[in-house]
Structure formats: structure tokens, C-alpha cells
Design a protein around this motif. Sequence first.
Motif, PDB file in Angstrom:
ATOM      1  N   ALA A  86      10.805 -11.587 -62.627  1.00 42.88           N
ATOM      2  CA  ALA A  86      10.604 -11.612 -61.186  1.00 42.88           C
ATOM      3  C   ALA A  86      10.666 -13.052 -60.690  1.00 42.88           C
ATOM      4  CB  ALA A  86       9.240 -11.002 -60.849  1.00 42.88           C
ATOM      5  N   ARG A  87      11.364 -13.270 -59.590  1.00 44.21           N
ATOM      6  CA  ARG A  87      11.447 -14.621 -58.992  1.00 44.21           C
ATOM      7  C   ARG A  87      11.873 -15.688 -60.003  1.00 44.21           C
ATOM      8  NH1 ARG A  87      12.328 -12.617 -55.147  1.00 44.21           N
ATOM      9  NH2 ARG A  87      10.835 -11.273 -54.146  1.00 44.21           N
ATOM     10  N   SER A  88      12.796 -15.320 -60.874  1.00 47.98           N
ATOM     11  CA  SER A  88      13.281 -16.303 -61.842  1.00 47.98           C
ATOM     12  C   SER A  88      14.588 -16.939 -61.379  1.00 47.98           C
ATOM     13  CB  SER A  88      13.492 -15.635 -63.205  1.00 47.98           C
ATOM     14  OG  SER A  88      14.522 -14.663 -63.103  1.00 47.98           O
ATOM     15  N   GLY A  89      15.045 -16.570 -60.168  1.00 49.98           N
ATOM     16  CA  GLY A  89      16.275 -17.148 -59.645  1.00 49.98           C
ATOM     17  C   GLY A  89      17.531 -16.483 -60.176  1.00 49.98           C
ATOM     18  N   GLU A 142       7.973  -3.904 -47.599  1.00 47.66           N
ATOM     19  CA  GLU A 142       8.065  -5.026 -48.534  1.00 47.66           C
ATOM     20  C   GLU A 142       9.489  -5.138 -49.068  1.00 47.66           C
ATOM     21  OE1 GLU A 142       5.078  -4.857 -51.599  1.00 47.66           O
ATOM     22  OE2 GLU A 142       6.078  -6.382 -52.827  1.00 47.66           O
ATOM     23  N   ARG A 181      12.648  -8.009 -48.460  1.00 48.04           N
ATOM     24  CA  ARG A 181      13.361  -8.674 -49.556  1.00 48.04           C
ATOM     25  C   ARG A 181      14.877  -8.526 -49.403  1.00 48.04           C
ATOM     26  NH1 ARG A 181       9.987  -8.264 -55.226  1.00 48.04           N
ATOM     27  NH2 ARG A 181       8.046  -9.015 -54.331  1.00 48.04           N
TER      28      ARG A 181
END
Lengths: 174, 174, 174
Positions: free
Chosen positions: B12-15, B43, B47
Amino acid sequence: MTADVTLVLGGARSGKSRYAEGLVTAPGGPRVYIATSQVWDAEMAERVAKHRDDRGPDWTTVEEPRDLTGSLRRHAAEGTGVLVDCLTLWLTNLMMAEADIAAETAALVELLPALPGRVVLVSNEVGLGIVPDNALARRFRDHAGRLHQSIAAVAPRVVLTVAGLPMFVKGTPA
Amino acid sequence: MTADVTLVLGGARSGKSRYAEGLVTAPGGPRVYIATSQVWDAEMAERVAKHRDDRGPDWTTVEEPRDLTGSLRRHAAEGTGVLVDCLTLWLTNLMMAEADIAAETAALVELLPALPGRVVLVSNEVGLGIVPDNALARRFRDHAGRLHQSIAAVAPRVVLTVAGLPMFVKGTPA
Amino acid sequence: MTADVTLVLGGARSGKSRYAEGLVTAPGGPRVYIATSQVWDAEMAERVAKHRDDRGPDWTTVEEPRDLTGSLRRHAAEGTGVLVDCLTLWLTNLMMAEADIAAETAALVELLPALPGRVVLVSNEVGLGIVPDNALARRFRDHAGRLHQSIAAVAPRVVLTVAGLPMFVKGTPA
């Protein structure tokens, strides 16, 4: 002489067992599969059976949920490949039995460098998610992390499998 | 000839999406973004909108929650870059629809090596935490892990993104 | 001149703090440990005490749960090593205080390249498990992932520790 020990870490369904089996198969000769699983439910029974089928008939399978150090001492031998699958289930069994995990870990880590033949240890990497809500799960991942660190310090090869592929954390392909 | 397929895994959110977009952009030419998301709540809507804004107007966006293989067959072409974002949402949609996931995975994996142009597939690595309590989540990460292994076996490039940076699990930068 | 900043990411019990301490120790000279932890319960108190004992008496320990940027500005100096342990607890503290996390992150990321001496930042990688059930945990891993990406973009060295061993995601050993 350095022992031929490899720690194969990986996430769920990352192909760690299959990769580890390939490592043990490489040198030829007898192969021993030390299964640490205790079958608790149908889901696990199915997994165990599937793994055994995937491995094929060329392996001797030993079930050893608790005395891993003793089992390794008995089965490791020159020209033999031994696969332990997996350390996380062994750890689960120790926790359920309220065993002295620090002592068990220390005994295993002391034994490993002295073992003959090829030894491959499979374990789940479980520490890269959100902190679990329940204390037991937190204790489990603490134990697992410490165990992995201790083994990685003495094993010449440490691999992290991702999508069935090995990333070498320590050492190079055998 | 080997197809130009890259699997980009990441937490998650690692680009991973941004890195994957950069891969597709590199060769120039038309770019197609295949969005597999189904918007269930505010949500997720937020995104999706943010991702679209970040991408900019130079992309053709196609929404395809289910028929990924068909969509790839229609949009992949010489000189074109196609980005699939992401496989984990596609898998979620298949599970919700009680589709035959093994068959869908097999069809995708069979198609990939035959695709023209550049194809980049993004997916969440979800297997490196504690075993989830609920059976559905366990089944999901089993499916995801198997899918990743199958694709990684045929893709010439597999990348794990960490903190926005690529670690090459297989192959080298294009 | 590039600042001597290293981001050390790792899972639970992956040996990230110990590895980071070794990095700071290497050049000799004064060493400052910036502890971001707030002690909420006995479990955490035990961990904090254990870490302090493991580190030994050669460190100056500073407790700074909130104003990390100010603390780094005060303590970073030529010939000094500063260790921040850890960013994830700092982030937790900011969330509990309902601080402006985007602004705090931006200020930190702007400061880092200008800091003298050696700076090592430790943080938990938490994004590689199943999507957490509760929204707060999801927000937390989103914040953590974005923070890691921002720091990794300006730090010359990014390390992922696995079983106590470093995998270099960016840069090479100092």
C-alpha cells in the motif's frame, strides 16, 4: 568449512516451498522432508495433501511438529538434502505447548552450522503488515522475527521469495 | 520474440502505480490505462479521482472490472503502452462475482506472452503480514499469490516497489 | 554536497534498529538517539527499556514524540551521528494529536537534505499485508507509505532489512 544452510523466507503463496524443494533437489541423492505441520482443520489438511502430491514420491517425509533440532540431527547427512517446511508452524506448535522458545531457538541456531549435507529451512515472513490487534499475534511475529534473525546470522544463504522468484538477501545461488 | 510485459508488485502506498506509469510513458506513443476498480464507497471514489488527476490528460482510460483478458486483447498494440491498475482489484471483482479464478488466471497468463506493445501490470503484494483471521481474506491472498507467481513466470520483468523505488526481482530496467 | 541520510525500513523484529545503530556508530564521534515513542502500556515500556539496554551507555538519548524536525535541527551536527527511532511512532503521535501530517512531512523532507553529519531514520514497513479492516489503520499505512516515499526521494540511501540483513533499495553501503 561452512555448513550448506539456506533460509528461504517468503509471504503467503510466494512460492517459497517450491523454490526450497528445487534447492534441495539440485545436488541429487536422498531427500528428506521434515513437515512441522499439525493438522487442525480441513483447510490445513488440504494444503498438506496438496504439498505432498506436488513434491512427488521421491521424498522421505518425516512429521516432526516439535523436536526439530532432534529431527535435523537424525536426518542430516553427507550427500543428503533436508527440507524443513516450515519454521513458522514449528514456532506455532512451540507456542501452543508453552515451550521455552528462546531455548529452542538457541539450540537450533547452535546446531545448524554443524550439520552435514544440504539443509533448507522455509519460513513465512509475517512482519510487514499493520501491527495485529491481538497480543498473541504480536508475540508470534516477534518470535518469528527473532528466529529469522538468529538463523540468518549463521546461514550462508538467505533468500526472500517474491512471486515465486528468489531475491538473495545474503549469499549467492548454490 | 519476448513480449514486453512488466509485473509491478508493491505494498500500500509504495508508489507502484506511479512507477508503473513512468514505465509506460517511456517509449512514447499512445497510452491506455485499464482501470479495474469498482467504486464501492467514498474512500475509493476519492482514490480513483486522485489517481486520474495525477496521471494527467494524456491517457485513454478504460474501465474494465471483469474482462481483463478481452480488454488487453483489444487495446494492446505495437507502439502502444498499456497499464493495468490493478490486478488485486480485478481479483476482488472475480471473487465477488464467484467467477472461476483458476480459469481466468490461466487465460490471462496464456495471453500475456502474445501481446504486442508494452504492457505493465500493477498489483498489491498482500502476503507478508500475519495470517488474516477471516477465511475470505486468506482465500484472497492465496489467489493473489498464485496469480503473481503465474504472471512472474512468463513476464520478463518483475519489480517490487519499496518507498517509491524499484527493486528488480526479475530482469533489468527497460 | 549530498546530506548523509539513510532511511532504514523493515518489518517487525527485522533488526532494523540494530542495523541502524551500526550505521550511526561507524564514523565514531558523538551519537544522539531521538526516541519518538510515547509509552502507553507495559508492553511498550518493556520494549523501550530493552532497546535502551541493548544500545549501551555511549548514546545521548533524547525523547521527542512530536517535534522531530526541531529536534533534528538542534542535534544534527558535523561529526555527529543521529538516529531517529522511529518514524512510524512519530506518525502515530501526530495522528493522535490530529496534527497536519502533510505539513509535518513536508517540513521534515525539506530539512533532511540540509542536515549536517550522519542521519539515520528508522521506520516500519507496514503496507505488505492484507488491507486492514478498520479505517484508522488504513489511514495510518497510507500516511506511512507517503512519508517513506517522500523521504526516499531525497535520501541517498534506502535500506530494507530482512531477517536482520540489509537489502539496498537505493544507494550502496556507506
